[in-house]
Design an enzyme around this catalytic site. Structure first.
Site, PDB file in Angstrom:
ATOM      1  CB  SER A 183     -11.477 -54.828  56.545  1.00 32.04           C
ATOM      2  OG  SER A 183     -11.201 -55.331  55.910  1.00 32.04           O
ATOM      3  N   GLY A 184      -8.375 -55.483  54.887  1.00 30.18           N
ATOM      4  CA  GLY A 184      -7.604 -54.214  53.588  1.00 30.18           C
ATOM      5  C   GLY A 184      -6.136 -53.843  53.408  1.00 30.18           C
ATOM      6  CB  THR A 237      -4.800 -61.917  53.697  1.00 27.70           C
ATOM      7  OG1 THR A 237      -5.922 -62.594  54.869  1.00 27.70           O
ATOM      8  CG2 THR A 237      -5.251 -63.515  53.097  1.00 27.70           C
ATOM      9  CG  ASN A 262      -9.254 -56.559  51.212  1.00 30.91           C
ATOM     10  OD1 ASN A 262      -9.136 -56.539  49.984  1.00 30.91           O
ATOM     11  ND2 ASN A 262      -9.208 -57.787  52.029  1.00 30.91           N
ATOM     12  CB  SER A 294     -12.936 -59.135  53.678  1.00 34.15           C
ATOM     13  OG  SER A 294     -12.804 -58.891  54.843  1.00 34.15           O
ATOM     14  CB  SER A 295      -9.852 -62.807  56.210  1.00 39.19           C
ATOM     15  OG  SER A 295      -8.891 -62.927  55.617  1.00 39.19           O
ATOM     16  N   GLY A 306      -9.736 -58.085  60.293  1.00 38.27           N
ATOM     17  CA  GLY A 306      -9.539 -56.680  60.642  1.00 38.27           C
ATOM     18  C   GLY A 306     -10.294 -56.027  61.429  1.00 38.27           C
ATOM     19  CD  GLU A 320     -15.323 -56.382  58.524  1.00 37.27           C
ATOM     20  OE1 GLU A 320     -14.979 -56.675  57.781  1.00 37.27           O
ATOM     21  OE2 GLU A 320     -16.096 -56.646  59.422  1.00 37.27           O
TER      22      GLU A 320
HETATM   23  N1  LIG Z   1       2.538 -56.365  50.194  1.00 40.36           N
HETATM   24  C1  LIG Z   1       0.934 -56.348  49.366  1.00 40.36           C
HETATM   25  N2  LIG Z   1       1.894 -56.271  47.811  1.00 40.36           N
HETATM   26  C2  LIG Z   1       1.359 -55.824  47.282  1.00 40.36           C
HETATM   27  N3  LIG Z   1      -0.377 -55.395  47.503  1.00 40.36           N
HETATM   28  C3  LIG Z   1      -0.354 -56.089  48.714  1.00 40.36           C
HETATM   29  C4  LIG Z   1       0.035 -56.071  49.447  1.00 40.36           C
HETATM   30  N4  LIG Z   1      -0.878 -56.387  50.825  1.00 40.36           N
HETATM   31  C5  LIG Z   1      -1.772 -56.367  50.422  1.00 40.36           C
HETATM   32  N5  LIG Z   1      -1.803 -56.028  49.211  1.00 40.36           N
HETATM   33  C6  LIG Z   1      -2.969 -55.206  48.335  1.00 40.36           C
HETATM   34  O1  LIG Z   1      -3.762 -55.579  49.574  1.00 40.36           O
HETATM   35  C7  LIG Z   1      -5.413 -56.308  49.171  1.00 40.36           C
HETATM   36  C8  LIG Z   1      -5.255 -56.716  50.440  1.00 40.36           C
HETATM   37  O2  LIG Z   1      -5.142 -57.474  51.442  1.00 40.36           O
HETATM   38  P1  LIG Z   1      -5.505 -58.410  52.731  1.00 40.36           P
HETATM   39  O3  LIG Z   1      -6.395 -59.047  51.806  1.00 40.36           O
HETATM   40  O4  LIG Z   1      -3.817 -59.185  52.489  1.00 40.36           O
HETATM   41  O5  LIG Z   1      -6.251 -57.584  53.511  1.00 40.36           O
HETATM   42  P2  LIG Z   1      -6.560 -58.292  54.767  1.00 40.36           P
HETATM   43  O6  LIG Z   1      -5.599 -57.057  56.078  1.00 40.36           O
HETATM   44  O7  LIG Z   1      -6.307 -59.600  54.847  1.00 40.36           O
HETATM   45  O8  LIG Z   1      -8.418 -57.374  55.101  1.00 40.36           O
HETATM   46  P3  LIG Z   1      -9.192 -58.346  55.741  1.00 40.36           P
HETATM   47  O9  LIG Z   1      -9.261 -57.951  57.232  1.00 40.36           O
HETATM   48  O10 LIG Z   1     -10.371 -57.676  54.807  1.00 40.36           O
HETATM   49  O11 LIG Z   1      -9.267 -60.207  55.595  1.00 40.36           O
HETATM   50  C9  LIG Z   1      -4.285 -57.528  48.350  1.00 40.36           C
HETATM   51  O12 LIG Z   1      -6.078 -58.001  47.778  1.00 40.36           O
HETATM   52  C10 LIG Z   1      -3.632 -57.151  48.020  1.00 40.36           C
HETATM   53  O13 LIG Z   1      -3.994 -56.516  46.847  1.00 40.36           O
HETATM   54 MG   LIG Z   2      -7.242 -61.269  55.068  1.00 39.26          MG
END
Ligand SMILES: Nc1ncnc2c1ncn2[C@@H]1O[C@H](COP(=O)(O)OP(=O)(O)OP(=O)(O)O)[C@@H](O)[C@H]1O
Ligand SMILES: [Mg+2]
Length: 1037
Positions: A125-126, A130, A175, A178-179, A390, A392
């Site tokens: 997660s994070g 996404t 996050n 977070s999805s 992801g 957790e």
């Molecule tokens: N390539 C990137 N460039 C800049 N910031 C990023 C990038 N990828 C992620 N982030 C930052 O990290 C945060 C978390 O990313 P994201 O929501 O994609 O995580 P996730 O893996 O989908 O988590 P979850 O499993 O909780 O959904 C985003 O809101 C953003 O602020």
């Molecule tokens: Mg996500």
């Protein structure tokens, strides 16, 4: 297709740029592909490389075709349109690693192989899953062909994201976005590569979040967006206040405001997206009414009545439509005499809130699918994007974490299967011997969770379904009973002394592939049952809200048959997902978190090392490296390294494989260092490749010089050839033109000559066509000659050219006479204009004396007279002129000045008066008729001692004599004598001057003692010999 539209040149430039970029980058910022890492088995080496690149903001690294991404937690400016353009249509390894490179490669492979693909984005997660999926979608939105229709689909695909995120994402401790659901999205492409549709599958929304959030967490974004951003009218209509603190479902986490989230602007985005996706206004209203009703539902409280049964505490809600239902439930329960206790009522309320929200979310996904659906039945290929929650680990992990982590286990298993499988297949396909690699297979954990009758889910279901008092604790006991002794399962009871200290009584711990997670069994049964009272469902069916009505259909199976438990449903959906994925070609993006604090630039070694381990990166790397570190298609390998071998450079005539064979032999590869597959060369050690690469680096410069020289030569030669061609062309044209002109001239000349001859032959005939031109020519010729030989003076009557016979016709000769007349008139006019009045008078006097008598008179006409020729006119003498005096006896010439005063003429030699002649004594002056300049002054002599007549020669004869006439006031005393002039040497003694014409001028004493003056015979001339003289004359006056 866009990839074919790239020009060859552009591609070459890119390849060259990459060659520079990637290879120099090798030393500077770690290695772009872990496969090329020498110490590939070392976790530390992998970590070092990741850190080195992360510190340079290089967040992407490959392991073959797998992309490792480290969340930078800051904007890097690497997702611009320009970047997209760079990565479009370029081979995977040609440019530094990027999510766009992967997306582009998947897309192009899909188009060329016409098969389906999916990109599995995993990580905790994070970690950025996404974000990665959004970047891929954005890349396709820009890179795919565009038409009005396709743009519409593209916009819907893009805008489905903010809508789904608003309803399915929430702030967690890990996050801020977070999805809280799993998402698998298919993007459908037509055979031209246009994105024509999409389909979304959602997995297990974490509904419990609607009614409960941990400290520091929020509910789904949409609640806050509505309250913060909703228009006044809308809030009024929904009975909402603009204050999240008012809603008990939003305050449990105590962090309604998050600095990284802007609810107000997100609300606008969602509203706009809903319109673009073409949700009807009534559906949008119903949707927000549901969100509002959930908030209101959260505020409903119960109190126990006298009998201990629950009654509604909030009077406000009784009159509000959505909450009447709840009251009715209560009423109904009383009717059937099964009233709720307060706890049961609260439970039912929360269950209703979760059910409504969960079902609405499903409805939303279905609506999006409706909007994205492609109705065209032609064959499509798809790229699937899997962005699932992801792995957790929280301090307290519940049923949701159990499901989420189970899902990640399944995906990990899929990943292991597919990577091993594909690697093995590649070796088999290429005919290369396969060496198996040991790796951790997480099947044991998957089995622990999902195995039929034995797995945790089965035990849970059993507990949920069995009659009697089943509780979370009885479930735990059952687990202990069945799982006791399993290497990956431990509870307080089963644990050893040391581990027990870390576990509560109600906990069980699973040793996941990604690490240990301790789950609290509290709520497992309830959440797994996810029961909603039948009567509540019935009430929902009667709702006037179209979505609610749709979500609680009357056809729903009755409660007599228990619905599938949540865990079983989830398990089945994962099986379905696995099937979907297994039928497609896999691509992987492994996302990692650099630190737990969402900090940019902070690389936590321990955290990353842990992720490297559980994401299976080391195994994947080992598998990739098991046989050979590097492989390339023969064509690509040969294209790059062919300059290193004289036989393959610049072009290899045979097959690419033979070329590579020849090349590697030349490079001295040892037999165990490489293998030749069917389509690829496999190189065992990175150092072999690097040595080749270094050789290429050296060779490149030589090559560049050679190519440059060749190119310059080629250009110069080209220029020369062009110039030569141009010169030849110009020459040809010029010659042609000259020849044509010559021919025309000759043809014209022939014609003219013919006409001329004919004209000549018929010249004496009356004017006709044949002789017109000839006669015109003769006339013209005559006139031209006449123009050049016109008479110069009026007096010249003889020089008029004789006209040719044709000009002598009457009319013509009249014309000529007229011409002659005009000319004479003109000459006279010119003469008169040029001469001033006094001059004219003097000249008139001269004319009256000499005209027609003295031969050289006409010459004098044009020469103006001056006042004096020796001194200034206003001084004493009236006129003076240089003369030559001839002695009276010997006729010796002497230079003297002749000066006239008012009464006498003096002959002076340098201020010495030699002779004075009173005008009274001047008897006359004699001059000859010829062209000489002699004058003889006849003087009255009474005395023998007196000097006699003067024999003088004066260049300005006419002037001097005319002046003399004027000064002496004697106009008739000049005699123009023919032959000889007698003069008095002294009184009584005579001398003679004889005048005659001859070939040349001569003055001498003749034998007879006379002075002989021979002068040249002159033609009569016009006074002005040329135009210049006229001008001179005019200027003079
Ligand atoms: N390539 C990137 N460039 C800049 N910031 C990023 C990038 N990828 C992620 N982030 C930052 O990290 C945060 C978390 O990313 P994201 O929501 O994609 O995580 P996730 O893996 O989908 O988590 P979850 O499993 O909780 O959904 C985003 O809101 C953003 O602020
Ligand atoms: Mg996500």
């Amino acid at each position: 297709m866009y990839m074919f539209s790239k020009s060859l040149e552009e591609r070459c430039n890119r390849i060259l740029r990459d060659m520079e970029g990637s290879l120099t980058a090798r030393d500077r910022v770690g290695i772009q592909d872990f496969v090329l890492l020498d110490a590939y088995t070392s976790e530390s080496a992998v970590l070092d490389n990741l850190r080195k690149r992360f510190n340079e903001n290089l967040i992407y690294t490959y392991i073959g075709t797998l992309l490792v991404s480290v969340n930078p937690y800051k904007e890097l400016g690497i997702y611009t349109k320009k970047q997209m353009d760079i990565y479009m249509g370029v081979n995977f390894f040609e440019l530094p690693p990027h999510i766009y490179a992967l997306a582009d490669n998947v897309y192009r492979t899909m188009l060329t192989e016409t098969n389906n693909h999916f990109i599995l984005i995993s990580g905790e997660s994070g970690a950025g899953k996404t974000e990665a999926s959004k970047k891929i979608l954005q890349f396709y939105a820009v890179s795919c062909p565009s038409t009005k229709l396709l743009d519409n689909v593209r916009d819907r695909l893009l805008l489905s994201n903010p809508v789904l995120e608003a309803f399915g994402n929430a702030k967690t401790l890990k996050n801020d976005n977070s999805s809280r659901f799993g998402k698998y999205m298919d993007i459908q492409f037509d055979h031209m590569g246009g994105a024509v549709g999409g389909h979304i599958l959602s997995y297990l929304l974490e509904k419990s979040r609607v009614v409960h959030q941990n400290h520091g967490e929020r509910s789904f974004h949409i609640f806050y967006q509505l309250v913060e951003g909703g228009e006044e009218d809308l809030l009024r209509w929904l009975g909402l206040e603009r204050n999240c603190q008012r809603y008990s479902y939003l305050v449990q986490g105590e962090c309604a405001k998050v600095s990284s989230v802007n609810d107000k602007s997100d609300w606008k985005t969602v509203r706009k997206a809903l319109s673009v996706i073409e949700f009807s206004e009534s559906n949008i209203e119903s949707l927000f009414a549901i969100i509002a009703s959930v908030l209101h539902l959260g505020n409903v409280t119960f109190v126990a009545d006298s009998q201990g049964y629950a009654t509604l505490n909030n009077k406000n809600y009784r009159s509000t439509l959505p909450f009447q239902t709840l009251w009715k439930i209560e009423a109904r329960s009383e009717e059937v005499l099964s009233p709720f206790t307060v706890d049961q009522a609260v439970y039912a309320k929360d269950a209703l809130a979760k059910a409504i929200y969960g079902r609405t979310f499903t409805w939303l996904v279905n609506e999006l699918n409706e909007s994205l659906a492609n109705k065209d039945s032609s064959r499509k290929t798809v790229i699937g994007l899997l962005d699932i929650y992801g792995f957790e680990v929280f301090s307290v992990n519940s049923f949701e974490q159990f499901c989420i982590n189970y899902c990640n286990e399944k995906l990990q298993q899929l990943f292991i299967q597919l990577t091993l499988k594909s690697e093995q297949e590649e070796y088999e396909m290429e005919g290369i011997e396969w060496e198996s690699v040991p790796y951790f297979n997480n099947k044991i954990i998957c089995d622990l969770v999902e195995e039929k009758f034995k797995g945790i889910i089965s035990v849970l279901d059993e507990e949920c379904l069995r009659p009697g008092e089943a509780t979370d604790m009885t479930f735990l006991e059952k687990l202990e009973e069945k799982m006791g002794g399993h290497a990956h399962f431990v509870t307080h009871k089963l644990a050893d002394q040391k581990t027990r200290k870390t576990l509560e009584r109600g906990d069980f711990r699973l040793l996941h592939y990604a690490g240990e997670v301790t789950y609290s069994v509290v709520g497992f049964l309830d959440k797994n049952n996810d029961l909603l009272y039948r009567n509540i469902k019935e009430v929902m069916r009667q709702s006037k809200n179209a979505i609610v009505k749709h979500c609680f259909p009357s056809t729903e199976p009755d409660s007599k048959k228990r619905p599938e438990t949540v865990a079983t449903q989830f398990k089945s959906s994962l099986v379905g997902l696995t099937e979907i994925l297994m039928s497609k070609e896999p691509w992987y993006v492994r996302c990692m978190k650099p630190n737990e604090g969402k900090q940019p630039g902070l690389f936590d070694d321990v955290l990353v090392r842990h992720q490297v381990k559980y994401l299976g990166l080391m195994e994947h790397l080992r598998v990739r490296r098991a046989g050979f570190a590097y492989r390339r298609r023969y064509e690509i390998f040969l294209q790059r390294y062919k300059p290193l071998c004289p036989d393959t450079w610049p072009n290899w005539k045979g097959t690419a494989a033979e070329g590579v064979e020849c090349l590697v032999k030349h490079l001295g590869y040892k037999p165990d260092e490489y293998k030749m597959g069917r389509t690829k060369i496999f190189i065992r050690h990175p150092r072999t490749l690097f040595a080749t690469e270094d050789a290429f680096e050296v060779c490149k410069h030589e090559l560049a010089t050679r190519i440059q020289a060749k190119y310059k030569g080629y250009r110069v030669k080209g220029d020369y050839m062009r110039q030569r061609q141009a010169a030849t062309k110009i020459e040809t044209c010029w010659r042609g033109m000259k020849a044509r002109r010559e021919r025309e001239k000759r043809a014209w000349a022939v014609k003219v000559i013919k006409r001329f001859i004919k004209g000549f032959m018929t010249r004496n005939q009356p004017a006709c066509v044949d002789n017109t031109d000839y006669l015109a020519f003769v006339r013209q010729n005559y006139l031209t000659r006449l123009k050049e030989n016109l008479p110069k003076t009026v007096v010249d009557k003889n020089t008029w050219l004789t006209p040719p016979p044709i000009m002598q016709e009457v009319s013509r000769s009249r014309e000529l006479t007229l011409l002659e007349y005009f000319l004479t008139d003109h000459l006279i006019y010119l003469y008169c204009v040029c001469l001033p009045h006094v001059q004219l008078q003097i000249k008139g006097l001269t004319s009256s004396i000499f005209k027609g008598t003295k031969e050289n008179y006409p010459h004098s006409v044009g020469i103006p007279f001056v006042d004096t020729r020796i001194s200034k006119p206003h001084t004493f003498p009236q006129y003076s002129v240089p003369v030559v005096k001839y002695d009276r006896n010997g006729f010796r010439p002497r230079f003297r000045q002749l000066i006239y005063t008012g009464s006498a003429a003096y002959l002076v030699e340098e201020a010495k008066i030699k002779q004075r002649v009173e005008f009274n004594n001047l008897k006359g002056v004699s001059v000859s008729t010829l062209s000489d300049n002699f004058l003889i002054l006849h003087v009255q002599c009474e005395d023998i001692k007196q000097k006699g007549d003067l024999v003088l020669q004066c260049d300005y004869l006419f002037e001097a004599l005319t002046k003399l006439c004027l000064v002496a006031n004697k106009h008739n005393f000049i005699k123009v004598v023919q032959g000889s002039v007698k003069f008095d040497i002294q009184p009584g003694r005579e001398g003679f001057v004889d005048f005659k014409s001859g070939q040349e001028t001569m003055i001498y004493r003749a034998k007879n003692g006379h002075l002989m003056v021979v002068s040249m015979k002159l033609k009569t001339v016009w006074p002005f010999n040329s135009q210049n003289e006229q001008i001179h004359f005019l200027n003079y006056y």
